[in-house]
Each structure stands twice: as C-alpha cells, then as structure tokens.
Design a protein around this motif. Structure first.
Motif, PDB file in Angstrom:
ATOM      1  N   UNK A 422       0.781  -1.205  -0.135  1.00  0.00           N
ATOM      2  CA  UNK A 422       0.264  -0.016  -0.131  1.00  0.00           C
ATOM      3  C   UNK A 422       0.875   1.196  -0.053  1.00  0.00           C
ATOM      4  N   UNK A 423       0.692   2.107  -0.954  1.00  0.00           N
ATOM      5  CA  UNK A 423       1.651   3.516  -1.129  1.00  0.00           C
ATOM      6  C   UNK A 423       0.960   4.302  -0.572  1.00  0.00           C
ATOM      7  N   UNK A 424       1.350   5.100   0.691  1.00  0.00           N
ATOM      8  CA  UNK A 424       0.952   5.997   1.263  1.00  0.00           C
ATOM      9  C   UNK A 424       1.757   7.438   0.778  1.00  0.00           C
ATOM     10  N   UNK A 425       0.942   8.315   0.188  1.00  0.00           N
ATOM     11  CA  UNK A 425       1.540   9.440  -0.411  1.00  0.00           C
ATOM     12  C   UNK A 425       1.713  10.794   0.624  1.00  0.00           C
ATOM     13  N   UNK A 426       0.931  10.734   1.717  1.00  0.00           N
ATOM     14  CA  UNK A 426       0.938  11.842   2.547  1.00  0.00           C
ATOM     15  C   UNK A 426       0.756  11.138   4.047  1.00  0.00           C
ATOM     16  N   UNK A 427       1.947  10.612   4.362  1.00  0.00           N
ATOM     17  CA  UNK A 427       1.918   9.822   5.900  1.00  0.00           C
ATOM     18  C   UNK A 427       2.718  10.650   6.731  1.00  0.00           C
ATOM     19  N   UNK A 428       2.227  10.756   7.963  1.00  0.00           N
ATOM     20  CA  UNK A 428       3.002  11.761   9.099  1.00  0.00           C
ATOM     21  C   UNK A 428       3.200  10.822  10.247  1.00  0.00           C
ATOM     22  N   UNK A 429       4.437  11.079  10.774  1.00  0.00           N
ATOM     23  CA  UNK A 429       4.769  10.594  12.245  1.00  0.00           C
ATOM     24  C   UNK A 429       4.999  11.711  13.183  1.00  0.00           C
ATOM     25  N   UNK A 430       3.935  12.156  13.602  1.00  0.00           N
ATOM     26  CA  UNK A 430       4.002  13.474  14.437  1.00  0.00           C
ATOM     27  C   UNK A 430       4.958  13.369  15.764  1.00  0.00           C
ATOM     28  N   UNK A 431       5.848  14.284  16.181  1.00  0.00           N
ATOM     29  CA  UNK A 431       6.710  14.456  16.875  1.00  0.00           C
ATOM     30  C   UNK A 431       5.743  14.927  18.178  1.00  0.00           C
ATOM     31  N   UNK A 432       5.717  13.626  19.119  1.00  0.00           N
ATOM     32  CA  UNK A 432       4.597  13.568  20.051  1.00  0.00           C
ATOM     33  C   UNK A 432       5.075  14.384  21.174  1.00  0.00           C
ATOM     34  N   UNK A 433       6.498  14.561  21.452  1.00  0.00           N
ATOM     35  CA  UNK A 433       7.162  15.233  22.603  1.00  0.00           C
ATOM     36  C   UNK A 433       7.770  14.250  23.542  1.00  0.00           C
ATOM     37  N   UNK A 434       8.204  12.945  22.897  1.00  0.00           N
ATOM     38  CA  UNK A 434       9.030  12.007  24.126  1.00  0.00           C
ATOM     39  C   UNK A 434       9.877  11.232  23.155  1.00  0.00           C
ATOM     40  N   UNK A 435      10.375  11.560  22.034  1.00  0.00           N
ATOM     41  CA  UNK A 435      11.191  11.094  21.212  1.00  0.00           C
ATOM     42  C   UNK A 435      10.562   9.595  20.865  1.00  0.00           C
ATOM     43  N   UNK A 436      11.603   8.385  21.038  1.00  0.00           N
ATOM     44  CA  UNK A 436      11.129   7.063  20.276  1.00  0.00           C
ATOM     45  C   UNK A 436       9.964   6.570  21.048  1.00  0.00           C
ATOM     46  N   UNK A 437      10.096   6.608  22.431  1.00  0.00           N
ATOM     47  CA  UNK A 437       8.861   5.850  23.116  1.00  0.00           C
ATOM     48  C   UNK A 437       7.309   6.563  22.894  1.00  0.00           C
ATOM     49  N   UNK A 438       7.209   7.522  22.599  1.00  0.00           N
ATOM     50  CA  UNK A 438       6.202   8.235  22.103  1.00  0.00           C
ATOM     51  C   UNK A 438       5.814   7.614  20.696  1.00  0.00           C
ATOM     52  N   UNK A 439       6.891   7.688  19.548  1.00  0.00           N
ATOM     53  CA  UNK A 439       6.699   7.243  18.558  1.00  0.00           C
ATOM     54  C   UNK A 439       6.179   5.589  18.471  1.00  0.00           C
ATOM     55  N   UNK A 440       6.502   4.949  19.219  1.00  0.00           N
ATOM     56  CA  UNK A 440       6.138   3.540  19.507  1.00  0.00           C
ATOM     57  C   UNK A 440       4.834   3.613  19.959  1.00  0.00           C
ATOM     58  N   UNK A 441       4.503   4.301  21.191  1.00  0.00           N
ATOM     59  CA  UNK A 441       3.182   4.108  21.520  1.00  0.00           C
ATOM     60  C   UNK A 441       2.030   4.662  20.583  1.00  0.00           C
ATOM     61  N   UNK A 442       2.276   5.581  19.602  1.00  0.00           N
ATOM     62  CA  UNK A 442       1.228   6.146  18.969  1.00  0.00           C
ATOM     63  C   UNK A 442       0.837   5.181  18.064  1.00  0.00           C
ATOM     64  N   UNK A 443       1.679   4.224  17.263  1.00  0.00           N
ATOM     65  CA  UNK A 443       1.249   3.162  16.434  1.00  0.00           C
ATOM     66  C   UNK A 443       0.999   1.690  16.905  1.00  0.00           C
ATOM     67  N   UNK A 444       1.371   1.560  18.254  1.00  0.00           N
ATOM     68  CA  UNK A 444       1.233   0.289  18.838  1.00  0.00           C
ATOM     69  C   UNK A 444      -0.067   0.536  19.516  1.00  0.00           C
ATOM     70  N   UNK A 445      -0.519   1.506  20.092  1.00  0.00           N
ATOM     71  CA  UNK A 445      -1.631   1.863  20.886  1.00  0.00           C
ATOM     72  C   UNK A 445      -2.817   2.490  20.228  1.00  0.00           C
TER      73      UNK A 445
END
Length: 792
Positions: A422-445
C-alpha cells in the motif's frame, strides 16, 4: 543604628522576580525554533518570584541567605537541564520524566549528553548568572561590614510580616489573573484540558508548566471535558463498494490502471516489470487501444431492460427489435439472464456489548469518556476487510526513519515495499514530545501519547486489548519482540511484553546470545533472530531497530560501509552530513533485504505482512551541540521547511505482503489522503479481519469512510481540506471546503475534534478503559516451543 545584612528584604523583592524573569527569557531565546513567547512567561515568572520573595523574607537573614542560594542554584540547574534535554531530544520533559526516562536515556547516550554539556557550557552558565550574582553580592556585603548580631532578636516585626504577606499576596493575585487569562485565551486548551508539558513550557514558561504538571498529577485536571460538537459520520464521500458500482475511485485511492507506480512483477522475476513503465505510457496505450473496463462497456452499451427482465438490443433506429423464437437458445446452450449486482452491505466496527460495561461506573471520568464515545459513529468494514486474515505479521519501528531519500536505484528493497505494497503519499509521524517511546506508543496503541514515556509506562499494567500483539496473541500466534539496544531503555523491559509479546529480547535479555554480541547492527539482528520464529507460524513479531540513531559521523561503520554507494547515487543532491544519515539508513535497507529474502526462501512471503513506520523525524540532523551540527540539515533532507510540523514530520509508512504483488495485485492501493501513526493500528486490524470498535481509537482505518485527520499534541492538524500550524496560528486552506460548511465553522469543528481525540487518548490510559471493557488480560502464553527454545 539600622541593621544591615547580606540579603535584605528589599533585595529579595527585586532580585528573585528579576531572576525568574531572566531564566524564562533565556530559555525562550535559546529555544531556537523560530518562536518566542514573552507575555505569559514574564507574568507567571513575576508572580512566582514575588511569592517566593515574600516567603523567604519571613526567615531569619542567615537562613534566608542559604535558602536564596539554594533556590537560585536549583532553578539554574533545572532550567539548564531542560535546555540540554530539548537540545538533544527537541522537547521539554516533565520533572518526573527527567528522574526516570531521561536518566535512563542519558545513561544510554552519555557521549551525546556530555558533548551537549561541553559545547553548550557557555549557555548553561547563563542560567546560573542569578546564583553567581547573589553569591558575589553576599560576599561583598559580608566583607564590607562585620556585624554583631543580637541573640535576643529571633523574630521579625509585625510590619515586616504584613509587608511580606502583601508581597506574596500580590504575586498570588498576578498568578490568578494570568491563569484566568490563559485558561480563557487563545491557548486555553494547552493550559487546561489538553495540557501538554512541552507546548505549555513554550507558551507559559517552564515554572508554570511544571506547576501545572504537578497540580494535574496530584489533584487531577479540572478542565477535562469533552466537546459536544458533533463529529461527521463519514468523510462525505461514497464507500468503496458504492464507488465501484458507479465506476469511480475510492477517496484517496487510485486504480492500478492509472497508478504512477504500477504494481507489477518485481525486477528479476522474469516477467514484465510494470514498475518501470511510466504513467504517461500507460495512458497513451489506453487512448490508442480504446480498451476500457468490461464493467464500463456494459454500463455504456445501448441495452434496455423490458418488463420480462430479458435484455433486448435496440435496432439502428432506436426501435425495439423483435425477439426471435429461438433467442433463448444459442448453440443448444441456455443463455443465463444476468442479474443486477447489489453492493455488499458492510457491518460496522463496533462492540456494543463491551461498551455497556463502561456505563454508570460511578467514575465521572469513565462515564464522561463513555458518553463521548457513544457520540462517535463507527466506521464500517469494507472491501479490504480481512484480506490479511490468518497471515503472519512483522511490525517494525525504524529509528529516525524518513523516506525522503529512498529511490529505486539506491534502496530497491524499501522502494519495492513502499510501492508494491500500500503506497501512502501523505504519511506523518508526529513529534509527540518524547522521542522514540512516544513514536512507538502512537502506532502500537493507536492513541495520542502524553508527556514523554508517561503513556507507555502508565499502561504497563493495563489491558492493552487492541494492540496487534495482543489481538493476534489471543488467536494463538507465536509472538516475540526484539531490540538491539538495552532492555531497560525507556523501561521496555516493563512495557513491551504487555503489548502482546511473550518475550522481549534485547541486551541483557537474550539478544547477545542469539546475535553473538551486544548492540548488534540491524542486518545481524534480522538475520539471526528470524531463524527463531520462521517455523513457528502463524507468528507476530516486533522489531525496534537501532541503526538509524544519531549522531551521524563520517568515521562510523555505517558511513564507511555505504558512503560510496550513497555518494554515487545522490551526488551533490545532499550535504555531507545528510549523506552520513542516509548511510545509516542503508543498514536498514540491507536488513529489510535480508528479511524479504528469508521470507521468500521459506515460501511464506505471500503469507506474511510487513508493517514499518519511523519513530520520529531525524532530529539528529538538527542544529545543536548534542549532535555536532553547525546548521540545520533536516531541511536539506526533506527539501522543505521543518519549522512547521506537517513538513518536518512527513515520513514513510510501509504495509506490504507478497500477496499484494500477486493475489491482490489489482486492488487500488495508493492512498493520497493524509494518514498518520494513529491510523496504523485500526488499519491493520481491519486488514487482518479482527473484531474491534473503531470508536476506541484516536485514528481511523484508512480504507473506511471515516474523515481523514492528522493531528499533533500542540493542536496543529492536517486534513484533506487544509492545514493548521498551531505554533504560528496559520491556517492554509485547500482547494475547497466540505459542503455546507464555511472555513470558520470547519476550523472550529476540527479544532474541537482534535482536542477530544487527545483527551480521549489520555483518559483511556489513565482509567485502564479496556480493562473495564474486557477485564484483565489473561493471555500470556502462545502454546508452542518457541519460548522454551529462546529461553535456552
């Protein structure tokens, strides 16, 4: 004679407020993100300084002197620590996180912390200027006059008590008035219901954000209320099924016939590589041949339906032709009468029986959350529901990944997975304010993370019912998680097994024994660990990579290994430091190549799904002492403006399976609408055909009719109709607004929706909401021999 002392009350009343204001202004000026807020930080600093001065002035002058020095020294250290942390991780972190997660992170990246301190020492010393000034003034006053202190004087006069009380009360009054203004002004959401420590520090000052963090943690947040503004039931567009009936494309999807990256056989397969055919060429072929879809031909053919239901062709003049007697027989075969296809009816993604368990619980916050969820329309199943049912899953969180550099020449595997899946043309990984651990939490939870590691850590004992790990674990999948770094980093040893993995393997918990050393590079980790689970199907596996982490150095192994390839491919397109970053990501490319080859060799590529996201934008390319960068290289990588979140956080999402190149090669698979990390979990849940309630997620299934919405904790957002940068207060509208809605009403509705989604995310974690709905999580063992083997 009037008694004098090194720390007079008048000096306190002027000095402490001035010191607080000085510290807040310094922090704002050194932030370096192009924003500087003065009004609220100065007002709150003044109030804090006056209250502190009124309290300290009530002590005996010797105690007062000690307390003043402690206050100024501690304040200077606290402000300098927050400055250093933000310089490294691009975010301010709560005192609680500084004592837990940041300390853990600092131990893992001592070199970067020390470099930041050494090169940032002049700026750090600026925060200690008030302390040094107080010491110097006290020294001069002490040398100027040695006084004989009467032992009989042990208290202060009533006049002094009244004066001190008035000063402290004045500070309290200023704080109260400033709070009222902040809670009813433009940034009221950040001050109240959607309090975010990082954003609040920028807007209101460090002293105020710290006060609010402690206050809300201890006493709760009284501003927490969900908006009653009704959210739209759909995106205002037809569903997948209805669009197919009308010969249209799904919103955000492009049919493969007109795909700019056609999904054909991959290079080397011995068949035509449609990926090398240009879009213009395909369009020209269609125009020349006149070939169209059979459905369109039937739709446009001059056929009428008589009452009998038997199609009868018209003659050349438009008159109804007579039906021959043997029309029903052709070569002795009975001709079947085509029946009109009815669009499929899709069931909603909802779990009403579970939701009723969270009603009338006696908890105001739980009941309020449930009432809000009931206002949300559930999204429906769709054409894509269950196409991955029963398949293996490999989830990957790629350190500092950004797909801006990938190309078919330089990174053929990443190119293949991002184009042939699946090709996502406009994908964002927001800077949630906690580096890697928030990035993990966002898509895992599937929830918006809060305040550093707070979301992940607070949920370690919760029932995280809807993570992909837990959903598949309940179905009997083998499950395991891997990381090449320390097992205690971000408390992963406490959190990751609760995400639905029977074992978390990292340094000090098995990775060394499997990979032959500590901190294995991704190529080694993927190669060695995949042999553990390939034969334990179906499997659910999670990888947190390590190769992409900063700093990006010329003399590091990844740069030495890949620089020639990178330089030959990109030339002068990027600066040298950016090329070093690409070299680090080439290790990920090679690791993914190993993974795909192993899956294909085992004959299970079509039965395995790879889903990969980045944890955050590559902040190690930003200007700063911590990473040794003399300028901002992020703009060089993305070729855009990283001062706005929707440019800085543009990223890449991969959802690929071999079946998308074969069995489902004809599915529309390019998603052009905005997508972000919170959409990953509901999208995968739908693709795997898992039972879930779409209203329990802050994101959406991207193949559903739900309205696209990407948002940040600082209340910025992106939709199909516009982009709003909350940091600068700028709205950039799209080509049109939704029907029956003007720009003002649309912005108000999206603003409220964003606030509600952030609040919902926080409330689900704080109340262990899934535990209320489904009870405690009792699934801990997958039931095969994998775990005994890895334990040995």
């Amino acid at each position: 004679m009037k008694e004098r002392n090194p720390v007079s009350a008048n000096g306190l009343f002027c000095g402490i407020p001035a010191a607080c204001i000085c510290l807040e202004i310094l922090l704002g000026l050194l932030r370096g993100d192009g924003t500087f807020y003065l009004f609220y930080p100065v007002l709150f600093a003044l109030s804090a300084g006056l209250m502190a001065a009124g309290i300290l002035a009530s002590f005996h002058f010797r105690i007062r002197s000690i307390l003043l020095n402690v206050f100024l020294f501690a304040g200077g250290i606290f402000f300098s620590a927050e400055y250093l942390i933000r310089n490294i991780y691009t975010t301010y972190l709560t005192p609680r996180y500084l004592l837990s997660g940041a300390g853990n992170a600092a131990a893992g990246y001592t070199q970067e912390v020390l470099r930041s301190i050494v090169f940032g020492l002049p700026k750090v010393l600026l925060f200690l200027i008030p302390f040094f000034m107080a010491l110097f003034k006290g020294f001069l006053e002490g040398k100027r006059r040695k006084r004989r202190i009467s032992r009989k004087r042990v208290g202060i006069s009533r006049r002094a008590v009244l004066r001190n009380t008035v000063i402290a009360a004045a500070g309290f009054l200023i704080c109260l008035l400033s709070s009222l203004a902040a809670s009813h002004g433009r940034y009221s959401a950040v001050y109240g219901a959607q309090f975010d420590y990082n954003q609040a520090t920028s807007l209101f000052g460090l002293l105020t954000s710290t006060r609010l963090s402690i206050q809300y943690t201890v006493f709760g947040n009284p501003h927490v209320t969900f908006s009653t503004l009704k959210e739209p039931e759909t995106a205002g567009e037809p569903s997948v099924s209805s669009e197919k009936e009308e010969g249209k494309t799904q919103p955000g999807l492009i049919l493969p016939d007109y795909h700019p990256f056609p999904f054909g056989k991959v290079p080397g397969s011995g068949e035509l590589d449609l990926g090398s055919v240009k879009e213009e060429q395909l369009l020209e072929e269609v125009m020349e041949t006149g070939e169209t879809d059979s459905a369109e031909e039937e739709k446009d053919s001059p056929v009428k339906e008589p009452d009998s239901g038997t199609p009868v062709p018209e003659d050349e003049e438009g008159e109804m032709a007579e039906e021959p007697a043997d029309a029903a027989q052709t070569d002795g075969q009975a001709e079947e009468t085509p029946e009109e296809e009815k669009p499929p009816v899709y069931a909603p993604h909802q779990m009403e029986d579970a939701l009723t368990k969270a009603e009338n619980t006696g908890s105001a916050s739980v009941d309020q959350l449930t009432a809000y969820i009931r206002t949300l329309p559930p999204s429906s199943e769709n054409e894509y529901t269950g196409i991955f049912k029963g398949k293996n899953l490999i989830l990957i969180c790629a350190e500092s990944y950004c797909d801006a550099f990938i190309s078919e020449e330089l990174t053929p595997t990443l190119w293949r997975l991002s184009r042939n899946g699946f090709c996502f043309r406009e994908y964002y990984q927001p800077e949630w304010g906690g580096s890697t651990t928030t990035g993990e939490a966002s898509f895992l939870l599937g929830l918006a993370p809060q305040d550093g590691d707070r979301t992940m850590l607070e949920s370690k004992d919760n029932n995280l019912y809807f993570t992909m790990g837990n959903q598949l674990q309940r179905l009997g999948y083998s499950s395991i998680a891997f990381h090449g770094g320390e097992d205690t980093f971000y408390h992963r040893d406490e959190t990751h097994e609760n995400l639905g993995y029977n074992q978390f393997m990292a340094n000090r918990s098995g990775i060394k024994e499997v990979c032959g050393g500590t901190y294995p590079r991704d190529t080694v980790a993927f190669s060695k660990t995949m042999d553990l689970f390939l034969d334990h199907r179906p499997f659910s596996v999670y990888y947190m990579t390590i190769s992409g982490h900063a700093p990006y150095k010329k003399d590091y192994a990844y740069t030495q290994d890949y620089y020639e390839r990178v330089n030959a491919a990109v030339g002068d397109t990027y600066a040298e430091k950016t090329k070093y970053y690409i070299c680090y990501q080439m290790e990920l490319e090679e690791a993914m190549k190993i993974m795909v080859e192993k899956l294909e060799k085992a004959g299970i590529a079509d039965e395995t799904v790879i889903a990969m996201v980045g944890d955050h934008y590559p902040y190690g390319l930003g200007r700063g002492e911590a990473w040794g960068n003399d300028r901002d290289y992020i703009n060089d990588l993305i070729k855009g403006d990283d001062t706005v979140p929707y440019e800085q956080d543009r990223n890449g999402l991969i959802i690929w399976s071999g079946c998308l190149e074969n069995e489902y090669a004809d599915l529309p698979r390019e998603i052009t609408e905005p997508v972000f990390s919170l959409d990953v979990l509901p999208t995968l849940s739908n693709l795997f055909g898992l039972p879930y309630d779409s209203r329990f997620f802050a994101g959406r299934d991207v193949f559903s009719e739900a309205e696209p919405l990407v948002f940040w904790n600082n209340l910025s957002w992106v939709t199909s109709y516009g982009k709003y940068d909350a940091r600068h207060g700028i709205f950039t509208p799209g080509e049109k607004m939704p029907e029956n809605e003007d720009e003002k009403a649309y912005r108000a509705r999206i603003d409220e929706t964003v606030r509600n989604r952030i609040l919902m995310s926080r409330s689900i974690v704080e109340n262990d909401y899934y535990g209320i709905l489904f009870g405690p999580d009792t699934v801990t063992q997958a039931g095969d021999l994998l775990w005994q083997e890895t334990a040995q």
